[in-house]
Write a protein that holds these residues in place. Structure first.
Motif, short mmCIF file in Angstrom:
data_model
loop_
_atom_site.label_atom_id
_atom_site.label_comp_id
_atom_site.label_asym_id
_atom_site.label_seq_id
_atom_site.Cartn_x
_atom_site.Cartn_y
_atom_site.Cartn_z
N GLN A 125 -8.75 1.56 -11.17
CA GLN A 125 -7.76 0.60 -10.56
C GLN A 125 -6.37 1.25 -9.98
OE1 GLN A 125 -8.33 -1.97 -14.53
NE2 GLN A 125 -7.47 -3.56 -12.90
N ALA A 126 -5.81 2.12 -10.56
CA ALA A 126 -4.78 2.68 -10.07
C ALA A 126 -4.75 3.28 -9.14
CB ALA A 126 -4.15 3.55 -11.31
N ARG A 127 -5.95 3.86 -8.81
CA ARG A 127 -6.23 4.86 -7.81
C ARG A 127 -6.39 4.22 -6.61
NH1 ARG A 127 -10.15 8.16 -11.07
NH2 ARG A 127 -8.73 9.43 -12.53
N LYS A 128 -6.55 2.88 -6.61
CA LYS A 128 -6.49 1.93 -5.38
C LYS A 128 -5.28 2.04 -4.64
CE LYS A 128 -10.38 -0.88 -7.25
NZ LYS A 128 -10.67 -1.99 -7.90
N ILE A 165 0.45 6.75 -4.35
CA ILE A 165 1.90 6.44 -4.97
C ILE A 165 2.21 7.86 -4.33
CG2 ILE A 165 3.08 6.90 -6.75
CD1 ILE A 165 0.90 5.52 -8.56
N VAL A 166 3.70 7.56 -3.77
CA VAL A 166 4.45 8.73 -3.34
C VAL A 166 5.76 8.64 -3.97
CG1 VAL A 166 5.44 9.84 -1.19
CG2 VAL A 166 3.52 8.61 -0.88
N GLU A 167 6.04 9.56 -4.26
CA GLU A 167 7.52 9.82 -5.22
C GLU A 167 8.47 10.72 -4.38
OE1 GLU A 167 7.98 10.22 -9.71
OE2 GLU A 167 8.23 12.27 -9.16
N PHE A 168 9.48 10.15 -4.27
CA PHE A 168 10.68 11.09 -3.44
C PHE A 168 11.71 11.35 -4.79
CE2 PHE A 168 9.44 10.22 0.82
CZ PHE A 168 8.76 9.12 0.79
N ARG A 171 9.81 5.77 -6.38
CA ARG A 171 8.15 5.73 -5.95
C ARG A 171 7.74 4.67 -5.17
NH1 ARG A 171 4.58 6.86 -11.43
NH2 ARG A 171 5.17 8.96 -11.70
N ILE A 172 6.90 5.01 -4.08
CA ILE A 172 6.76 4.05 -3.24
C ILE A 172 5.00 3.81 -3.46
CG2 ILE A 172 6.29 3.43 -0.90
CD1 ILE A 172 9.16 3.69 -1.52
N LEU A 173 4.54 2.55 -3.85
CA LEU A 173 3.20 2.31 -4.19
C LEU A 173 2.58 1.52 -2.95
CD1 LEU A 173 4.67 2.27 -7.13
CD2 LEU A 173 2.64 2.03 -7.94
N THR A 174 1.78 1.83 -2.58
CA THR A 174 1.16 1.18 -1.10
C THR A 174 -0.55 1.14 -1.38
OG1 THR A 174 0.44 3.03 0.20
CG2 THR A 174 2.91 2.08 0.26
N ARG A 183 6.27 13.74 -2.93
CA ARG A 183 4.95 14.26 -3.31
C ARG A 183 4.01 13.27 -3.59
NH1 ARG A 183 5.10 15.66 -9.37
NH2 ARG A 183 6.98 14.41 -9.88
N LEU A 184 2.67 13.38 -3.27
CA LEU A 184 1.73 12.25 -3.84
C LEU A 184 1.36 12.47 -5.28
CD1 LEU A 184 -0.38 10.37 -2.27
CD2 LEU A 184 -1.94 12.16 -2.44
N ILE A 185 1.51 11.21 -6.07
CA ILE A 185 1.22 11.17 -7.23
C ILE A 185 -0.21 10.84 -7.62
CG2 ILE A 185 1.84 10.10 -9.46
CD1 ILE A 185 4.30 11.93 -8.59
#
Lengths: 315, 244
Positions: free
Chosen positions: A224-227, A230-233, A263-266, A290-292
């Protein structure tokens, strides 16, 4: 068939409800996790399942045996490892195990033999004749787990097995738990370490304030979360970052701010450039982007909208 | 069979961990010795050793048994190691019998220390020893279960010791150990008949000196009633307060 079944399980202390009508089932051979902050009701639940605490309402069946009517029959097939290492300081490691074996009707010579085998398995052979009081915290924990296994139980209840012990011992204990499960032991584990639940459990129930808020396999939860991407700065920012302001800037995403990390979640992949440009305009220096991989903590926040400060990251 | 293995494991562990320790053994010898010498020295002349023997035996058993339960029960409960016993597939009644058997055995041993001392001072011939043993055993059981009743009702070891003293010291004066109950003020005497040690002391007085108030069978019956009642109430308290 489920080896543990709890239906409308409830525990009240006067007006206070510690566990509020929870339902769950544990399949034979799985590692089932009860994850929740301190005071959520995890230990109370284990105490009800193992017969240390009376059930106020509800039903528990373990291996088809009613826990309320025949708790002593249930106790013969379960092992319990409490959150405190409660063996006897005056006895040696081996004597403690032989004594625990005796409690389950195992004659002393057999108890000694099993004790030696477990001490070897847990890397405590050299300390077998040392008194328990002289053991380190990690050693005490391991011996307490060994004591829970001395009678070859079908189900092992572990109440916060790695709390308060050093990183190396905690890792060894987690590996031991996985080994035991491979040998066929069903494990019911409570923890407030999110990563521990993620590493060990096949299914996790999130319990908060006495209620199960969500129950799912770890794999499905992470799926579900992998849908989301997440990018973290990681930033150096001269002024505190306002999440609301950032959210308005990027309405098609979900923004989380923790100190100097954003964190940016899209739902879809995005370019990093707009974000880096905006941070630069805001007088921030972008140290890292980085991609989380989503973790169970991300799931907790996303699904439950929880403050995870009561739950901990494993070191 | 499994239950008896568990019973013996618990008894053996308690004996080796608590009872066979020098402070405990010395208590069992010094306590009755001190009381015997106190009586002997107090009068400054030969005293009726046989006359005071039942009292000192009763005293030794009472203090020897009730002291230990604060450790074997309350202390283990406090440390949560008692939970390990509650989690074992052993019936609660049998479990508590296992935990108290060590104290009972210790109490019987304590009860005969004054006899050994007395044997050096007077001729104890003519005493019916099997009857004495039965009396000492029942007094030990009753005193132990009184200690159990107190130990399961409190949370801390010091509370167990305080409440034990609340019962034990008055019993020294109220139970006819060293003087007849009829010597007490009339308004205190009913209290004496409500205490188990009264019947134990009377049984020993009758068995050793033929100076008991009651029929020995009645004294044994009362000891049995007290023992059963204290045990039943103790188990009830464990179920109500510990497994809550």
């Amino acid at each position: 068939m489920a080896i543990i079944e709890a239906r409308s399980l409830c525990k009240k202390y006067g007006d206070f409800t510690a566990v509020n009508k929870i339902d769950f089932a544990v399949e034979e051979g799985e590692i089932f996790g009860f994850l929740g902050p301190n005071g959520a009701g995890k230990t109370t639940t284990i105490n009800m399942l193992t017969g240390l605490t009376r059930i106020t309402n509800g039903e528990v069946m373990i291996n088809g045996i009613d826990c309320v009517k025949a708790v002593k029959n249930v106790q013969g097939i379960i092992g319990v490892v409490p959150d405190e290492s409660n063996l006897y300081d005056e006895l040696s490691g081996l004597e403690n195990l032989a004594f625990c074996a005796g409690l389950y009707g195992i004659p002393r010579p057999q108890g000694i033999k099993r004790g030696r085998r477990l001490l070897k398995q847990f890397g405590l052979e050299e300390a077998s004749n040392k008194s328990f009081g002289a053991y380190s915290k990690g050693m005490k924990r391991k011996l307490t787990i060994a004591a829970g296994l001395i009678h070859n139980p079908r189900i092992l209840f572990l109440d916060e097995p790695t709390t308060g012990i050093d990183v190396v011992s905690a890792r060894q204990i987690r590996n031991l738990i996985l080994d035991l499960n491979r040998e066929g032991v069903t494990i019911f584990l409570t923890t407030h370490y999110i990563e521990e639940a993620e590493r060990l459990c096949s299914r996790v129930a999130f319990i908060v304030e006495g209620k199960i808020r969500h129950l799912e396999t770890v794999e499905k939860l992470l799926e579900q979360a992998r849908k989301e991407n997440i990018v973290e700065f990681v930033l150096i920012n001269k002024k505190a970052l306002d999440r609301e302001v950032l959210q308005k800037e990027f309405p098609e995403t979900r923004v989380e701010v923790k100190g100097n990390r954003v964190r940016i979640l899209t739902p879809q992949q995005v370019s990093l450039k707009p974000f880096i440009d905006r941070f630069t305009e805001m007088d921030c220096v972008v140290l890292e982007a980085r991609l989380i991989q989503p973790t169970l903590e991300d799931v907790l926040v996303q699904i439950l909208g929880l403050d995870t400060s009561g739950l901990k990251e494993v070191e | 069979m499994k239950s008896w293995i568990a019973f013996l494991s618990i008894l053996k562990k308690d004996i080796s961990t608590y009872y066979l320790k020098p402070p405990n053994i010395s208590w069992g010898i010094i306590f009755p010795l001190a009381w015997t010498l106190m009586f002997f020295i107090r009068t400054g002349e030969p005293i009726d050793i046989k006359g005071i023997l039942p009292g000192i035996m009763g005293l030794s058993i009472l203090f020897g048994t009730t002291s230990m339960l604060a450790v074997t029960i309350t202390f283990e409960r406090r440390r949560e190691s008692f939970n390990r016993l509650l989690l074992a597939p052993i019936d609660l009644n049998l479990l508590m019998l296992a935990k108290t058997s060590g104290a009972i055995i210790f109490g019987v041993a304590n009860g005969f220390v004054p006899v050994l001392i007395g044997a050096f001072l007077v001729d104890l011939g003519g005493v019916n020893w099997p009857v004495i043993l039965l009396g000492v055993l029942l007094i030990s059981i009753t005193s132990t279960f009184m200690g159990l009743f107190i130990a399961v009702g409190v949370r801390e070891v010091f509370e167990a010791q305080t409440f034990s003293n609340f019962f034990r010291f008055p019993m020294v004066f109220l139970c006819g150990l060293f003087f007849p109950i009829s010597n007490l003020p009339i308004w205190l005497q009913p209290l004496s008949y409500g205490l188990p040690l009264t019947y134990g002391a009377d049984f020993l007085h009758e068995a050793i000196n033929r100076t008991g108030m009651f029929h020995p069978g009645f004294s044994l019956f009362m000891l049995f009633v007290f023992a059963a009642g204290l045990f039943i109430f103790s188990i009830r308290n464990v179920k109500k307060k510990w497994i809550d």
